[in-house]
Enzyme design. Sequence first.
Site, short mmCIF file in Angstrom:
data_model
loop_
_atom_site.label_atom_id
_atom_site.label_comp_id
_atom_site.label_asym_id
_atom_site.label_seq_id
_atom_site.Cartn_x
_atom_site.Cartn_y
_atom_site.Cartn_z
N TYR A 126 0.81 -1.22 0.00
CA TYR A 126 0.00 0.00 0.00
C TYR A 126 0.84 1.26 0.00
O TYR A 126 0.30 2.36 0.03
CB TYR A 126 -0.93 0.01 1.21
CG TYR A 126 -2.13 -0.88 1.03
CD1 TYR A 126 -1.96 -2.21 0.68
CD2 TYR A 126 -3.41 -0.41 1.19
CE1 TYR A 126 -3.04 -3.04 0.52
CE2 TYR A 126 -4.50 -1.24 1.02
CZ TYR A 126 -4.30 -2.55 0.68
OH TYR A 126 -5.38 -3.36 0.51
N LYS A 173 3.29 -14.80 5.23
CA LYS A 173 3.57 -15.73 4.13
C LYS A 173 5.10 -15.80 4.03
O LYS A 173 5.68 -15.61 2.96
CB LYS A 173 2.92 -15.20 2.84
CG LYS A 173 2.94 -16.16 1.69
CD LYS A 173 1.92 -17.27 1.78
CE LYS A 173 2.11 -18.28 0.67
NZ LYS A 173 1.27 -19.48 0.81
N ASP A 206 -2.84 -18.15 3.91
CA ASP A 206 -3.81 -19.02 3.22
C ASP A 206 -4.44 -19.99 4.20
O ASP A 206 -5.65 -20.24 4.19
CB ASP A 206 -3.19 -19.72 2.01
CG ASP A 206 -1.76 -20.15 2.21
OD1 ASP A 206 -1.14 -19.71 3.20
OD2 ASP A 206 -1.24 -20.93 1.40
N ASP A 230 -6.27 -6.17 5.10
CA ASP A 230 -7.40 -5.62 4.35
C ASP A 230 -8.33 -6.77 3.94
O ASP A 230 -9.56 -6.71 4.13
CB ASP A 230 -6.84 -4.90 3.10
CG ASP A 230 -7.88 -4.04 2.43
OD1 ASP A 230 -8.98 -3.89 2.99
OD2 ASP A 230 -7.59 -3.52 1.35
#
Length: 334
Positions: A126, A173, A206, A230
Site C-alpha cells: 500500500y 507468508k 492461506d 485488508d
Amino acid sequence: MANTRTVTIINGDGIGPEVTAATLRVLEALKVPLEFEFKDAGSEIVAKFGTNLPHETVEAVLRSGVALKGPTGTVVGGGLPSANVGLRKRLDLYASLRPVKSVPNVKTRYDGVDLIVVRENTEDLYAGLEHIIVPGVVESLKIITEKASTRIARFAFEYAKKAGRKKVSAVHKANIMKLSDGLFLDCCRKVGREFPEIQYEEVIIDNLCMQLVKDPTRFDVLVTENLYGDIVSDLCAGLVGGLGLVPGANIGERTAVFEAVHGTAPDIAGKGIANPTALMMSAVMMLDWMDLREESKRMANAILKVYGDGKVRTGDLGGGATTRDFTDAVIAAL
Ligand code: ATP
C-alpha cells in the site's frame, strides 16, 4: 458545556452522509459532551476542491485529535490516490483496529465469533510504489520495515493485554516472502517475548483463511501487514453478517479516525436503506477511546438491544427497515 471536546466529522461519499447523519442523531440523543466540526473528503468533492483530501480537513483532524468518518470512494485503476490512504499517511494512523463480533439474532454459520484484526496501515504494497519497467511489465514494491512492524506488534500485544485477550496470532507468508514477512515475524516474536502472559502463534495467510471459515472461534487477536489485513478484515466481516455491521478505527500516536469497514455502497446510495450499524459501532469505539465509557456502553447496548428484539432490520440483513427506522429504534432503546 464544560469539557466539551471537538470531533471532526467527515461525511464521505455514497451512503456516507446517510450513515453519518444516523450516527450523529444517536450521539445527540445520548447527550454526549461533544461538538462536531464538519470537513470534506472523498471523490465527490474533487470538482470543488481539486483534491479528494483538502489540507484543511487534515489540519482539522490534527487539531481535534479524533474524527468520525463515512466511507470515501476511490476510482479502480488510475485517478487520484485514495483519500483513505492519504489520511492514514498524513496523520500517521499506523494501526487499524477491527473488532469482529457476532451480533444477537443475526444468524450466520457461527455463533460466538469474537476476534480483533490489528492491521499495519502505513506500508506493505500500500505504499503505492509502482512503476512501469517496460511496456507490459509493472513493478509494485512491498515495503516492510522493522520500525513499523515492531510498532504494530506492540500495539497488538498492548491492546490484547488491556482488553484481557489471551492470544495473538501473527499472519504471514514468510515461507515465500522470506525477507519481508520474515522481518515482520521477527518483530512480532521479539515484542511477544515482552508479554509472556499472552499466547503467541504464527499462521500462514492461506491457512488462516481456511481456518477462519472452518472455525473462527479459535482466533482471538490477529496482527497482520497491510494487504493481508485488508482482505482478512472483509472475510471476518462476512463471518458475522456482512459489511453493514463491522466497525473500525485507524489509530496513531496522537490522532484516531473511526470509520466503518464497508465502502461507499454506490448501489444503494441515496435510497435511505443503508445499515448504519457499522458506523454507529465505530462511534461506540470512539467514545470508549475518548474515555466516555458510560456513553459508549449505553450506545452499544441500545444497538444490540435493537438486534436482540429482532423487529427492526435493514435490507442487507433481510429486513425492510430504512436507515431512519433503524436509527429511531436505537434512540428509543437508549
Ligand atoms: P467501494 O468502491 O466504496 O468499496 P463497493 O460497493 O465496492 O464500494 P462496499 O461499499 O463495501 O463496496 O459494498 C459491498 C456491498 O455491500 C454492496 O452491495 C453494498 O450495497 C453492501 N453494503 C456495504 N455497506 C453496507 C451498508 N452499510 N448497508 C447495507 N449494505 C451495505
